[in-house]
Write a protein that holds these residues in place. Structure first.
Motif, short mmCIF file in Angstrom:
data_model
loop_
_atom_site.label_atom_id
_atom_site.label_comp_id
_atom_site.label_asym_id
_atom_site.label_seq_id
_atom_site.Cartn_x
_atom_site.Cartn_y
_atom_site.Cartn_z
N GLU A 42 0.99 -1.24 -0.45
CA GLU A 42 0.03 -0.04 0.05
C GLU A 42 0.86 1.32 -0.09
N ALA A 43 1.90 1.30 0.70
CA ALA A 43 3.15 2.06 1.18
C ALA A 43 4.33 2.84 -0.71
N LEU A 44 3.82 1.28 -1.16
CA LEU A 44 4.14 1.37 -2.27
C LEU A 44 3.21 1.90 -3.64
N SER A 45 2.20 1.57 -3.61
CA SER A 45 0.90 2.20 -4.41
C SER A 45 0.20 2.80 -4.20
N LYS A 57 7.45 2.60 8.58
CA LYS A 57 6.24 2.70 9.76
C LYS A 57 5.01 2.67 8.63
N ASN A 58 4.44 2.22 8.72
CA ASN A 58 2.52 1.70 7.69
C ASN A 58 1.56 2.37 8.65
N ARG A 59 0.30 2.96 8.46
CA ARG A 59 -0.87 2.96 9.26
C ARG A 59 -1.01 1.69 10.26
N SER A 60 -1.51 2.34 11.10
CA SER A 60 -1.85 1.52 12.47
C SER A 60 -3.52 1.30 11.91
N GLN A 61 -3.54 -0.26 13.13
CA GLN A 61 -4.98 -0.32 12.67
C GLN A 61 -5.78 0.77 12.82
N ARG A 62 -5.39 2.25 14.14
CA ARG A 62 -5.90 2.68 14.38
C ARG A 62 -6.31 4.29 13.86
N GLU A 63 -4.98 4.19 12.74
CA GLU A 63 -5.18 4.95 11.74
C GLU A 63 -5.83 5.30 10.76
N ILE A 64 -5.97 3.57 10.04
CA ILE A 64 -6.83 3.16 9.31
C ILE A 64 -8.39 3.06 9.72
N MET A 65 -8.72 3.00 10.96
CA MET A 65 -10.42 3.10 11.24
C MET A 65 -10.62 4.27 11.07
N ASP A 66 -9.29 5.58 11.43
CA ASP A 66 -9.72 7.11 11.48
C ASP A 66 -9.43 7.51 10.21
N ASN A 67 -9.43 6.69 8.74
CA ASN A 67 -9.44 6.71 7.70
C ASN A 67 -8.50 7.75 7.27
N VAL A 68 -6.94 7.72 7.92
CA VAL A 68 -5.91 8.08 7.22
C VAL A 68 -5.43 8.17 6.16
N THR A 69 -5.16 9.37 5.39
CA THR A 69 -4.60 8.98 4.05
C THR A 69 -3.46 8.21 4.09
N THR A 70 -3.08 8.29 2.78
CA THR A 70 -1.50 7.33 3.00
C THR A 70 -0.55 8.77 2.55
N GLN A 71 -0.61 9.73 1.93
CA GLN A 71 -0.08 10.97 2.41
C GLN A 71 -0.34 11.14 3.57
N LYS A 72 -1.07 10.93 4.61
CA LYS A 72 -0.48 12.01 5.90
C LYS A 72 0.21 10.92 7.08
N ALA A 73 -0.36 9.06 6.20
CA ALA A 73 0.57 8.42 6.50
C ALA A 73 2.17 8.62 6.39
N LYS A 74 2.44 9.35 5.19
CA LYS A 74 3.81 9.12 4.87
C LYS A 74 4.42 10.08 6.49
N GLU A 75 3.55 11.46 6.38
CA GLU A 75 4.38 12.33 6.80
C GLU A 75 4.29 12.38 8.65
N GLU A 111 5.08 9.08 9.20
CA GLU A 111 6.06 7.89 9.59
C GLU A 111 7.05 9.42 9.37
N LYS A 112 7.40 9.95 8.76
CA LYS A 112 8.40 11.20 8.51
C LYS A 112 8.62 11.83 10.14
N THR A 113 7.76 11.38 10.79
CA THR A 113 7.45 12.54 11.88
C THR A 113 8.06 11.39 13.13
N PHE A 114 7.54 10.34 13.11
CA PHE A 114 7.91 9.23 13.96
C PHE A 114 9.23 8.65 13.88
N PHE A 115 10.19 8.71 13.06
CA PHE A 115 11.54 8.42 12.98
C PHE A 115 12.21 9.38 13.30
N GLN A 116 11.68 10.88 12.85
CA GLN A 116 12.96 12.34 12.83
C GLN A 116 12.70 12.39 14.74
N ASN A 117 11.52 11.56 15.68
CA ASN A 117 11.56 11.69 17.01
C ASN A 117 11.88 10.44 17.53
#
Length: 238
Positions: free
Chosen positions: A19-22, A212-230, A232-238
């Motif tokens: 999903e993250a690739l496509s 770090k892909n979308r968690s189950q909670r993020e899927i349920m909250d309809n977090v977009t793949t673009q938002k998920a990438k943001e 992910e970036k924040t997660f690794f920066q911190n």
């Protein structure tokens, strides 16, 4: 041309990687979710070329046209259900997805059923051998880039996809390790994960990446793949 095959245990995060690739949500969940190969042929759209996607199968070349990302996800799942009639059946027939998108990479990516260790109630025991045979076919293909997906919150020694990869690719020229679910690593287990990603434990010629892909909670909250990438970036920066 090479094909990237996403391989690993059930519920290891394979479909999330795809999903993250496509940018397309793939069928996901626990257990045997992917029940046949799903081959996605992606092409980057030329300037002015619209997004478009079709779904067919290896046995039926008639193409169904998707009307958007959400519709494509539904079509993929519906086609897989039609191929695998019955709740616990498995098929070697492939779902073929052709995607043209401004955000796509020029890649062919294949999602395979997860490695099955034990069958559940109602499943035919032969499904284990069927899945192993299919995975082996792709492993042996010299065109296959093996994307070995391993959840970081579990002991890497318990997953045999790397052993299978080494058997067919002893020099490691076409095997890449992918650590998923890094946000679920328990306190005190960080050093073990770092040893893997730094290529100290279970080293690979091409090494490992962490995602770090979308968690189950993020899927349920309809977090977009673009938002998920943001995120992910924040997660690794911190």
């Amino acid at each position: 041309m090479p094909q990237i095959c996403v391989m690993g245990d059930q519920s290891s995060g394979k479909s999330s990687v795809l999903e993250a690739l496509s940018g397309i949500p793939f069928p996901r969940g626990s257990g045997l979710v992917t029940r046949c190969p799903i081959r996605m042929v992606m092409k980057r759209a030329r300037t002015g070329e619209p997004w478009c996607a079709t779904v067919s199968t290896s046995n039926n070349t008639a193409k169904r046209v998707a009307n958007g990302v959400a519709d494509l996800s539904v079509l993929i799942d519906r086609t897989m259900q039609e191929i695998c009639a019955g709740a616990n059946t498995f098929s070697t027939e492939s779902v073929i997805v052709e995607l043209v998108s401004p955000d796509a990479c020029d890649l062919t990516v294949v999602d395979l059923p997860g490695i099955i260790r034990t069958v559940t109630a109602g499943q035919n025991p032969t499904v284990i051998e069927q899945v192993n045979r299919l995975i082996k076919t792709f492993l042996l293909d010299p065109r296959t880039i093996i994307l070995a997906v391993i959840p970081a919150n579990q002991d890497i020694a318990t997953f045999d996809i790397l052993d299978r990869a080494i058997t067919v690719d002893p020099t490691g020229e076409r095997t890449i390790g992918v650590l998923t679910k890094v946000d679920l690593v328990g306190p005190g287990s960080e050093e073990e994960v770092l040893a893997v990603v730094n290529n100290v434990r279970k080293p690979l010629h091409l090494g490992y990446v962490m995602v770090k892909n979308r968690s189950q909670r993020e899927i349920m909250d309809n977090v977009t793949t673009q938002k998920a990438k943001e995120l992910e970036k924040t997660f690794f920066q911190n």
